[in-house]
Write a protein that holds these residues in place. Structure first.
Motif, PDB file in Angstrom:
ATOM      1  N   ASP A 129       0.840  -1.200   0.000  1.00  0.00           N
ATOM      2  CA  ASP A 129       0.000   0.000   0.000  1.00  0.00           C
ATOM      3  C   ASP A 129       0.885   1.264   0.000  1.00  0.00           C
ATOM      4  O   ASP A 129       1.888   1.347   0.721  1.00  0.00           O
ATOM      5  N   GLU A 130       0.534   2.288  -0.808  1.00  0.00           N
ATOM      6  CA  GLU A 130       1.357   3.495  -0.942  1.00  0.00           C
ATOM      7  C   GLU A 130       1.531   4.226   0.385  1.00  0.00           C
ATOM      8  O   GLU A 130       2.617   4.712   0.714  1.00  0.00           O
ATOM      9  N   ASN A 131       0.446   4.292   1.156  1.00  0.00           N
ATOM     10  CA  ASN A 131       0.539   4.970   2.453  1.00  0.00           C
ATOM     11  C   ASN A 131       1.496   4.231   3.385  1.00  0.00           C
ATOM     12  O   ASN A 131       2.289   4.842   4.103  1.00  0.00           O
ATOM     13  N   PHE A 132       1.417   2.885   3.365  1.00  0.00           N
ATOM     14  CA  PHE A 132       2.317   2.092   4.205  1.00  0.00           C
ATOM     15  C   PHE A 132       3.763   2.305   3.767  1.00  0.00           C
ATOM     16  O   PHE A 132       4.664   2.483   4.584  1.00  0.00           O
ATOM     17  N   GLN A 133       3.982   2.241   2.449  1.00  0.00           N
ATOM     18  CA  GLN A 133       5.329   2.417   1.923  1.00  0.00           C
ATOM     19  C   GLN A 133       5.894   3.802   2.317  1.00  0.00           C
ATOM     20  O   GLN A 133       7.036   3.912   2.769  1.00  0.00           O
ATOM     21  N   ARG A 134       5.085   4.859   2.145  1.00  0.00           N
ATOM     22  CA  ARG A 134       5.552   6.205   2.507  1.00  0.00           C
ATOM     23  C   ARG A 134       5.876   6.282   3.999  1.00  0.00           C
ATOM     24  O   ARG A 134       6.893   6.845   4.411  1.00  0.00           O
ATOM     25  N   ASN A 135       5.025   5.680   4.828  1.00  0.00           N
ATOM     26  CA  ASN A 135       5.231   5.681   6.280  1.00  0.00           C
ATOM     27  C   ASN A 135       6.537   4.967   6.638  1.00  0.00           C
ATOM     28  O   ASN A 135       7.320   5.420   7.474  1.00  0.00           O
ATOM     29  N   THR A 136       6.786   3.846   5.975  1.00  0.00           N
ATOM     30  CA  THR A 136       7.971   3.048   6.299  1.00  0.00           C
ATOM     31  C   THR A 136       9.242   3.742   5.833  1.00  0.00           C
ATOM     32  O   THR A 136      10.254   3.779   6.557  1.00  0.00           O
ATOM     33  N   TYR A 137       9.225   4.284   4.615  1.00  0.00           N
ATOM     34  CA  TYR A 137      10.395   5.017   4.147  1.00  0.00           C
ATOM     35  C   TYR A 137      10.653   6.247   5.009  1.00  0.00           C
ATOM     36  O   TYR A 137      11.811   6.638   5.225  1.00  0.00           O
ATOM     37  N   THR A 138       9.596   6.864   5.488  1.00  0.00           N
ATOM     38  CA  THR A 138       9.771   7.994   6.401  1.00  0.00           C
ATOM     39  C   THR A 138      10.500   7.552   7.667  1.00  0.00           C
ATOM     40  O   THR A 138      11.437   8.221   8.140  1.00  0.00           O
ATOM     41  N   LYS A 188       3.779   9.293  -5.228  1.00  0.00           N
ATOM     42  CA  LYS A 188       2.897   9.407  -4.061  1.00  0.00           C
ATOM     43  C   LYS A 188       3.572   8.946  -2.775  1.00  0.00           C
ATOM     44  O   LYS A 188       3.158   9.310  -1.685  1.00  0.00           O
ATOM     45  N   SER A 189       4.610   8.124  -2.899  1.00  0.00           N
ATOM     46  CA  SER A 189       5.331   7.694  -1.696  1.00  0.00           C
ATOM     47  C   SER A 189       6.371   8.734  -1.275  1.00  0.00           C
ATOM     48  O   SER A 189       7.013   8.585  -0.243  1.00  0.00           O
ATOM     49  N   ASN A 190       6.524   9.793  -2.096  1.00  0.00           N
ATOM     50  CA  ASN A 190       7.491  10.863  -1.815  1.00  0.00           C
ATOM     51  C   ASN A 190       8.901  10.304  -1.648  1.00  0.00           C
ATOM     52  O   ASN A 190       9.675  10.787  -0.817  1.00  0.00           O
ATOM     53  N   ILE A 191       9.247   9.308  -2.415  1.00  0.00           N
ATOM     54  CA  ILE A 191      10.537   8.658  -2.243  1.00  0.00           C
ATOM     55  C   ILE A 191      11.696   9.614  -2.537  1.00  0.00           C
ATOM     56  O   ILE A 191      12.776   9.516  -1.930  1.00  0.00           O
ATOM     57  N   GLY A 192      11.481  10.556  -3.463  1.00  0.00           N
ATOM     58  CA  GLY A 192      12.548  11.510  -3.758  1.00  0.00           C
ATOM     59  C   GLY A 192      12.888  12.360  -2.547  1.00  0.00           C
ATOM     60  O   GLY A 192      14.052  12.467  -2.140  1.00  0.00           O
ATOM     61  N   GLY A 193      11.870  12.962  -1.966  1.00  0.00           N
ATOM     62  CA  GLY A 193      12.103  13.802  -0.795  1.00  0.00           C
ATOM     63  C   GLY A 193      12.611  13.014   0.386  1.00  0.00           C
ATOM     64  O   GLY A 193      13.488  13.477   1.134  1.00  0.00           O
ATOM     65  N   LEU A 194      12.095  11.790   0.573  1.00  0.00           N
ATOM     66  CA  LEU A 194      12.516  10.961   1.706  1.00  0.00           C
ATOM     67  C   LEU A 194      13.958  10.476   1.545  1.00  0.00           C
ATOM     68  O   LEU A 194      14.691  10.343   2.536  1.00  0.00           O
ATOM     69  N   THR A 195      14.367  10.230   0.309  1.00  0.00           N
ATOM     70  CA  THR A 195      15.754   9.831   0.087  1.00  0.00           C
ATOM     71  C   THR A 195      16.699  10.982   0.438  1.00  0.00           C
ATOM     72  O   THR A 195      17.757  10.775   1.048  1.00  0.00           O
TER      73      THR A 195
END
Length: 929
Positions: free
Chosen positions: A208-217, A244-251
């Motif tokens: 799930d995208e929300n889960f993925q974003r939460n975990t990468y955060t 949507k997972s904001n992976i760029g900003g989180l990286t």
């Protein structure tokens, strides 16, 4: 609960240690009742009292208190407020024992309460006040999807190694996505590096995208080295874009956290990878983030990349690079950027030039100028000119002028703006020198500048161009002329004016007025000019009328008035008088408005009359008189509306009442309502029945987009008005109701029997009706008979009354008797044989106290005047036409000099041997303690 927390922040500043514990023998029920009775405890005393009560609570008491919570949606405010307050309270220094007791009570309550929402509330309290003792009680709820968020946050609040271990174990046992999400988020907040592997493992468990974003955060906060390839792989999978997972900003967050925690090598490696790949993918935002981190890590090593980025075609990336160069760049970098201008695109040129304006120095100006041959785009060109002006401290006037000939419209405007705002003291001198030899386009621009910025020599540059063969240059010179002339140009301008066309003449006329105002012998020049046109009146004479109007004064006025009898020039003379710049034309305009028959000329004179009244230095009361007279002269609705609008500016009671008379007039109601309403609401000095009636009528008349707002303002004003009575009209303008004839004086009347007084009063009333009449709103005395008196008697009061004497009467004379006693004097001040030159308004019959007014404030005989009279006790104040003429003077008892003034008596208007008019008579009774 925000309100609770804000309140506690203030209340907990208090010293609480001095308060004693409450009796320990109270029952739990009594304790709880006492606490809840004081909720919400926002006052300091109530708050401290409640906290003292809670200090005596055992763990059982706390549990019992919380067991009193009702199901969600019902009123739990008192319990929640008390518990929340105490949760903060026990976290103060020195209160750990109380905190432990409170936490033990929370553990008991958590076990006993069945409602999950209330359990969640208890967990929130644990987040604030519990420590390790509560961990085992909290852990079971990490498996409850409904409460896992609150439970995880409670452990986050405890924030110990034991709490982290409990969360780690719970993550391994988590059986749902929601539980995993909540636990992972908290482990991220705790930056638990030991859980990096476990958190990483969850990425494969839920997609799930929300889960993925939460975990990468969470992983970005944990900042463990094992996460690096995971972040980069994920970022590569989305082609280095933001998803949507904001992976760029989180990286980028991950890399920055690595750097801050000492793992600079890995952080810069990630940033380097992002920088290269993001450039290929065209992801400027990621490029910016990577560049910022690399620069933070090693500015010198990143210098080449910064310089390259400063010329990037991507606006965002270029702007970021230039911002970083401002902080980390060198003089050498600045010179390199200047060198790149020649080969850069217009957008890049503009950015670099704006950068140079802040970072370069005056020494860089020559190098920048050399590069400008390749700067052709308008925006870049303007940026270059702004930069050069700033760096040269605005010493580049000649350069800017030289650029005008080839500049496009926008660049030309920028040059004008720079020259007008230049701080260089020689800028006008440079403009003056450049005008004569410049091309037409440059001349036009420079003349426009001289119309706004000039020096003493500028007129010698502009005057020759009035004969330019180019009409555009000639017109520009004319427009600049009024701004550049000085006294020395007067003779030249006088010679130019007769031959000038009508369109050109107005500029020369304005210039002449300015030259005359700056002259040391203005009066002499005006006399000579007036004599010149008087000796040879021609159609060209009218060209001097606006000059006379602009200067004003007696000589100019006489010169123009002399043409009122000239049929050919009369219209121009009236137009000039209408635009007269000084108040000395007002009497002439009054006369013209009363006598002019031509409709167009009357309109011109009337417009000038109203303008002159408004612009005059007359008192508000005098303006009111003049405007009321003007209204009587008005011949159309527009003229009447202009007067009503002008009356608003006077703010007088008489103006308000005058306007109110037209609030029901179909054509005038808008202007009348606005004026009456505005005066009534802009002061709290006016109250009473009439004012209330005006405001209520105004509410009915209001319409349009602002009507609701204005109605609210009226309602508010009415609510704030004094309940007492204000000014009351004692003459209705139609008949003599409220008035009676004069019978003797107060002393003699007091000695009469009731019958004798009644008989004499009947005779006096008959005589009054024969000699006093109401005519068109005026109370008129025929010139024969005796005083007229108010039926009502007055003590302390303020009185308003307009009056006018007959200019053709025999010995014009009148007065106002106060409490039956003579008198506030009214007379023709030309009667010097009786001492009338002192002016009206004095207490004429005083023998011991001052009798003469402080100044002469009378209007011309036959014109309306207005009194404001205040009488308190035996003291009198009089204002004539708004000027204070009697100030706190005792009025003596004329009828018996040994007595004080009568405390209460009638008001009388004196009858003498000449016709007198009175109008707008108002009295406000004063309740003076």
């Amino acid at each position: 609960m925000k309100k609770v927390f804000n309140t506690l922040s203030a209340l907990l500043l208090l010293q609480v240690g001095a308060y004693a514990q409450q009796p320990a023998h109270k029952t739990s029920t009594a304790k709880i009742a006492d606490v809840l009775a004081q909720q919400p405890a926002e006052e300091q005393v109530k708050f401290l009292s409640a906290m003292r009560e809670l200090e005596s609570f055992t763990a059982e008491d706390i549990a019992t208190l919380l067991q009193g919570l009702k199901p969600q949606g019902q009123d739990n405010a008192a319990v929640e407020y008390a518990a929340n307050s105490y949760a903060f309270y026990v976290m103060q220094s020195g209160m750990d024992a109380k905190r432990a007791t409170f936490s033990e009570g929370l553990i008991l309550a958590l076990d006993r309460i069945s409602d999950k929402d209330n359990k969640g509330f208890v967990l929130t309290l644990m987040k604030q006040a519990s420590k390790n003792e509560a961990i085992q009680a909290i852990v079971p709820y990490l498996k409850d999807d409904y409460l896992v968020d609150r439970a995880a946050l409670a452990l986050n609040g405890i924030r110990t190694a034991e709490a982290s271990q409990a969360l780690s174990k719970a993550l391994a046992e988590a059986g749902s996505e929601k539980a995993t999400t909540a636990i992972v988020a908290v482990l991220g907040d705790l930056r638990s590096k030991s859980d990096e592997d476990a958190v990483l493992a969850t990425l494969a468990k839920y997609q799930d995208e929300n889960f993925q974003r939460n975990t990468y955060t969470a992983l970005s906060k944990i900042a463990g080295a094992k996460s690096a390839p995971v972040f980069l792989q994920k970022l590569k999978s989305v082609n280095y874009q933001f998803d949507k997972s904001n992976i760029g900003g989180l990286t980028l967050d991950y890399a920055n956290n690595l750097f801050d925690e000492g793992q600079q090598k890995l952080a810069t490696s990630i940033a380097t990878t992002i920088s290269k790949e993001a450039e290929k993918a065209g992801s400027a935002a990621l490029q910016v983030g990577a560049l910022q981190l690399l620069t933070k890590a090693n500015p010198a090593k990143t210098r080449k990349q910064l310089m390259k980025a400063a010329s990037s075609s991507n606006t965002l990336y270029r702007a970021a690079a230039l911002d970083l160069l401002r902080e980390h760049g060198s003089d050498a970098d600045t010179k390199t950027l200047i060198a790149t201008l020649r080969k850069s695109s217009p957008e890049v040129q503009e950015s670099i030039l704006n950068f140079l304006a802040k970072e370069a120095s005056a020494n860089d100006v020559p190098a920048i100028e050399k590069s400008l041959g390749n700067v052709q785009h308008t925006r870049a060109k303007i940026a270059a000119l702004n930069t050069l002006s700033k760096l040269s401290n605005y010493a580049n006037t000649d350069y800017l002028i030289g650029e005008i000939a080839q500049a496009d419209a926008l660049t030309t405007e920028a040059i004008k703006s720079l020259l007008l705002s230049s701080k260089n003291p020689t800028v006008v001198e440079s403009i003056n020198k450049s005008v004569a030899g410049s091309d037409v386009k440059t001349q036009l621009v420079l003349l426009e500048l001289l119309s706004q910025r000039t020096n003493a020599q500028s007129s010698q540059v502009v005057l020759p161009l009035l004969s330019s063969a180019d009409n555009n240059v000639k017109t520009a010179a004319l427009k600049a002329l009024p701004n550049v002339v000085n006294a020395a140009d007067y003779d030249t301008l006088v010679k130019l004016l007769p031959e000038a066309s009508e369109s050109d003449a107005r500029y020369i006329q304005q210039a002449l007025v300015i030259a005359l105002h700056s002259s040391n012998d203005t009066d002499a020049k005006i006399k000579a000019l007036a004599a010149s046109i008087a000796s040879n009146p021609t159609a060209q004479s009218v060209k001097y009328f606006p000059v006379f109007a602009g200067i004003g004064g007696d000589d100019a006025l006489k010169a123009v008035k002399s043409y009122l009898d000239n049929a050919n020039l009369r219209n121009a003379a009236i137009a000039s008088l209408s635009g007269w710049s000084t108040p000395d034309a007002l009497p002439t305009l009054i006369t013209l408005s009363r006598t002019e028959k031509d409709e167009a000329n009357f309109e011109t004179a009337f417009r000038g009359l109203v303008r002159q009244i408004n612009a005059s230095s007359h008192t508000a009361e005098q303006k009111t008189l003049l405007l009321k007279d003007a209204f009587a002269l008005a011949k159309n609705t527009a003229q009447k509306r202009s007067v009503l609008g002008s009356l608003q500016g006077t703010g007088t009671y008489q103006a308000m009442m005058f306007a109110a008379k037209y609030m029901n007039d179909a054509e005038l109601k808008g202007s009348a309502t606005n004026t009456a309403m505005s005066i009534a609401t802009e002061t709290h000095d006016f109250d009473g029945t009439d004012v209330r009636n005006i405001l209520n009528a105004a509410m009915s008349n209001l319409s349009g987009s602002e009507s609701a707002y204005l109605r609210e303002a009226i309602v508010r004003h009415l609510s704030e008005m004094s309940a007492g009575e204000g000014y009351v009209s004692i003459f209705n303008g139609k008949d003599l109701t409220g008035w009676k004839g004069l019978v003797e004086n107060p002393i003699k009347r007091a000695q009469m029997s009731e019958k004798e007084l009644a008989d004499k009063q009947a005779a006096a009333d008959k005589n009054m009706r024969e000699n006093w009449t109401a005519v068109n709103g005026d109370l008129v005395f025929s010139g024969h008979g005796d005083n007229i008196a108010t039926v009502k008697h007055y003590g302390d009061f303020e009185m308003l009354v307009d009056w006018k004497l007959d200019p053709n009467g025999k010995e014009p004379d009148a007065g106002v008797y106060l409490r039956g006693t003579p008198q506030v004097q009214i007379w023709d001040i030309s009667r010097t044989e009786v001492g009338a030159q002192v002016g009206s308004g004095g207490l004429y019959n005083n023998a011991k106290n001052p009798k003469d007014p402080l100044k002469v404030a009378d209007n011309v005989l036959g014109e309306w005047n207005t009194f404001k009279i205040r009488m308190i006790g035996e003291k009198v104040w009089v204002w004539l036409n708004g000027e204070l003429v009697v100030d706190n003077v005792t009025l003596e008892n004329y009828w018996d000099r040994n007595q004080s003034i009568f405390p209460k008596e009638q008001i009388e208007l004196q009858a003498h041997g000449s016709q007198v008019w009175y109008r707008d008579i108002y009295i406000k009774e004063l309740d003076v303690q």
